[in-house]
Design an enzyme around this catalytic site. Structure first.
Site, PDB file in Angstrom:
ATOM      1  N   HIS A 139       0.839  -1.196   0.000  1.00 53.01           N
ATOM      2  CA  HIS A 139       0.000   0.000   0.000  1.00 53.01           C
ATOM      3  C   HIS A 139       0.873   1.244   0.000  1.00 53.01           C
ATOM      4  O   HIS A 139       1.836   1.345   0.756  1.00 53.01           O
ATOM      5  CB  HIS A 139      -0.928   0.024   1.210  1.00 53.01           C
ATOM      6  CG  HIS A 139      -1.815   1.226   1.251  1.00 53.01           C
ATOM      7  ND1 HIS A 139      -2.806   1.446   0.317  1.00 53.01           N
ATOM      8  CD2 HIS A 139      -1.847   2.300   2.084  1.00 53.01           C
ATOM      9  CE1 HIS A 139      -3.413   2.589   0.575  1.00 53.01           C
ATOM     10  NE2 HIS A 139      -2.850   3.132   1.647  1.00 53.01           N
ATOM     11  N   SER A 140       0.541   2.198  -0.866  1.00 56.54           N
ATOM     12  CA  SER A 140       1.242   3.475  -0.969  1.00 56.54           C
ATOM     13  C   SER A 140       2.725   3.239  -1.264  1.00 56.54           C
ATOM     14  O   SER A 140       3.062   2.589  -2.248  1.00 56.54           O
ATOM     15  CB  SER A 140       1.022   4.298   0.313  1.00 56.54           C
ATOM     16  OG  SER A 140       1.414   5.635   0.152  1.00 56.54           O
TER      17      SER A 140
END
Length: 252
Positions: free
Chosen positions: A95-96
């Site tokens: 994520h990210s």
């Protein structure tokens, strides 16, 4: 090499070990994040998938270790640990910042002959879609303002000055790693990429996330959800279900 780069017990968290799982899912946290962020994923996917949540240096029980402020260097270190778990098919979820890291890890695994099932890239624009960002150069108040705007850090952290001072150095280091990363042209992944993102994410537009298609020769899928950068907080069941279906469909 120093101990924190070689001891696998420091890097990998298995909250629900599953020796009979048909596949493993390597989960890579966002900037400032830590392995327990993926505890719900591990619980939901066990025992069919063995979840390996990566714990970066510089946070929680590793807070006395120096952070790694260079994404390629961090990818090298993660690959060194993940190779020991490649006795069955591996998938990657990031994520990210973790999505960009997952891309670099996947490239390195493929170069070593370990072919990931799939890369799940969440809440992150494609590596080729650069933005000039310098949040890591802000003072502490500026960093806190950024974190509040993304709604990814618990309110209890903002209300505890001592705790905030403890976690800010790791967050700043991760932001530096993410913001100074520069993609260089190279081979596309053989593994497919499945991107997941919020439609109102200020850090990654749907168009920027769609450009992940340029980084894979194995097929691309884009999944959108209502919400911002941490759309995961509201849509975890749907995302986990999609991850589970995808892994199952790619296994022999």
């Amino acid at each position: 090499m120093t101990a924190h780069l070689t001891d696998p017990s420091l890097w990998i968290r298995r909250f629900h070990p599953s020796e009979n799982a048909r596949a493993r899912l390597v989960c890579l946290p966002h900037a400032g994040g830590s392995a327990p962020f993926y505890f719900p994923v591990s619980k939901a996917l066990s025992p069919g998938v063995d979840v390996l949540a990566v714990q970066y240096p510089g946070r929680q029980e590793r807070r006395t270790e120096p952070c790694i402020e260079n994404l390629p260097e961090l990818a090298d270190a993660v690959v060194d640990q993940v190779l020991a778990w490649a006795d069955r098919p591996l998938a990657l979820f990031g994520h990210s910042m973790g999505a960009t890291l997952g891309f670099e890890v996947a490239l390195r695994l493929e170069q070593k002959g370990v072919m990931p099932l799939v890369l799940f890239a969440s809440g992150r624009r494609a590596p080729c879609r650069h933005r000039d960002e310098s949040v890591h150069l802000r003072d502490d108040d500026g960093m806190i303002e950024e974190l509040r705007s993304l709604n990814g850090t618990g309110a209890q952290v903002f209300g505890d000055e001592e705790l905030m001072r403890m976690v800010l150095p790791a967050i700043r280091s991760d932001y530096k790693a993410a913001e100074t990363y520069r993609y260089t042209d190279g081979p596309r992944l053989a593994a497919p990429v499945h991107a997941h993102t919020g439609t109102d994410d200020p850090k990654a537009s749907v168009d920027e996330v769609g450009s992940w298609a340029e980084h894979t020769a194995g097929g691309f899928e884009l999944n959108t959800y209502s919400g911002g950068h941490f759309y995961l907080n509201d849509h975890a069941p749907q995302v986990i279900a999609s991850v589970s279906r995808t892994i199952a469909s790619l296994l022999p």
